[in-house]
Design a protein around this motif. Structure first.
Motif, PDB file in Angstrom:
ATOM      1  N   ASP A   1       0.825  -1.200   0.000  1.00  0.00           N
ATOM      2  CA  ASP A   1       0.000   0.000   0.000  1.00  0.00           C
ATOM      3  C   ASP A   1       0.861   1.252   0.000  1.00  0.00           C
ATOM      4  O   ASP A   1       0.881   2.003   0.969  1.00  0.00           O
ATOM      5  N   ALA A   2       1.540   1.463  -1.103  1.00  0.00           N
ATOM      6  CA  ALA A   2       2.382   2.650  -1.244  1.00  0.00           C
ATOM      7  C   ALA A   2       1.526   3.844  -1.651  1.00  0.00           C
ATOM      8  O   ALA A   2       0.523   3.690  -2.336  1.00  0.00           O
ATOM      9  N   VAL A   3       1.917   5.018  -1.215  1.00  0.00           N
ATOM     10  CA  VAL A   3       1.162   6.222  -1.534  1.00  0.00           C
ATOM     11  C   VAL A   3       1.639   6.798  -2.867  1.00  0.00           C
ATOM     12  O   VAL A   3       2.828   7.061  -3.033  1.00  0.00           O
ATOM     13  N   PRO A   4       0.732   6.977  -3.809  1.00  0.00           N
ATOM     14  CA  PRO A   4       1.095   7.571  -5.093  1.00  0.00           C
ATOM     15  C   PRO A   4       1.740   8.936  -4.901  1.00  0.00           C
ATOM     16  O   PRO A   4       1.210   9.779  -4.178  1.00  0.00           O
ATOM     17  N   ALA A   5       2.889   9.140  -5.538  1.00  0.00           N
ATOM     18  CA  ALA A   5       3.603  10.397  -5.383  1.00  0.00           C
ATOM     19  C   ALA A   5       2.772  11.575  -5.864  1.00  0.00           C
ATOM     20  O   ALA A   5       2.853  12.677  -5.319  1.00  0.00           O
TER      21      ALA A   5
END
Lengths: 153, 153
Positions: free
Chosen positions: A7-11
């Motif tokens: 669950d990485a945060v979109p840049a």
DNA sequence: CCCCTAACGTTCGCCGCACCAACGTAACGC
DNA sequence: GCGTTACGTTGGTGCGGCGAACGTTAGGGG
């Protein structure tokens, strides 16, 4: 999935000021809601009680204008406050269209409680910032806010 | 009414950081909503398209985790995007529980439009601040945000 | 091998905050 | 007197965010 990332945060989002602001507001809102719920209240209640305490008894219309709450929502929130005897609603003898809303002693006591809760919330919210940084933040926000309220609503 | 003031802002509110943040977020939200509505979109659409474009095709569950959108809301937003052919939903052959969601070329074009709109919105939102001040603000917000997301949700 | 558990997608419903439309009543200006 | 305006109230809309439930499907343990 292509990218083995959980669950990485979109840049693209993380870089957007509007995103940062609304996300922080979401956090703040949760803290406030939880803090107020702990004393059986919500945002509208505090805003109305604070407005009444600061400017004195008023009609629902002016109450709404001062607190920034829509008139129709003032009705509901006032019902809830009146149910708990924190506020009194009496017909205005001088203008029978109006209700004069007054804080009761119990309402004032409740307001003190709410203020205490909210003070704690502010501290938790801004925990990672130094006093100087907190002033910086509030100063910047205030400038943005006044800019947008002075010229568009 | 006691105080002959039309719609003054209670000092108790104006001084509250949580109030400043949520109010600013409200303004920001309006600008964003209006900007996106101008190209027939809303916040969830941008967040999903950006997430897809940045990390590639994904299942709805991981899509929701990355974009911070509740799974049930992902369903609805994805329906809307699929209706406009901006996104494609296909069953995952490797796992029949999953749908693999992919951006279409049209979706990518739409994403460009949304980004353009949002860039303009950022500028309008932060209009009263200098570039250095904008960095200050975003930096402070980012710190507050990471503090609250790293250790409580 | 079967069963239990966990994950996935979907539907339905709720909350909070903000807003709009309508309506009846009452005050005010002309 | 009559139209306009303000007031309070009801009911409904929208958006963002959540939770509960349910049928389906994968996978792991006994």
């Amino acid at each position: 999935m292509d990218t083995p990332d959980p669950d990485a945060v979109p840049a693209r989002l993380a870089a957007l000021p509007s995103w940062l602001i609304t996300q922080t507001a979401l956090r703040a809102g949760r803290l406030v809601s939880d803090g107020l719920a702990a004393v059986d209240a919500r945002g509208y209640h505090f805003r109305l009680l604070a407005t009444l305490d600061e400017f004195g008894p008023a009609s629902q219309a002016t109450l709404g204008r001062r607190s920034g709450i829509h008139v129709s929502d003032v009705v509901a929130a006032l019902n809830e406050l009146a149910e708990r005897d924190l506020v009194e609603r009496a017909p205005d003898p001088a203008d029978r269209r109006r209700n004069v809303v007054t804080v009761t002693p119990a309402g004032r006591r409740q307001l003190r409680r709410l203020e205490k809760q909210l003070a704690a919330v502010q501290d938790e919210l801004l925990a990672p910032l130094s006093p100087a940084e907190r002033d910086q933040l509030t100063g910047l926000l205030a400038r943005v806010l006044t800019h947008h309220t002075r010229r568009s609503g």
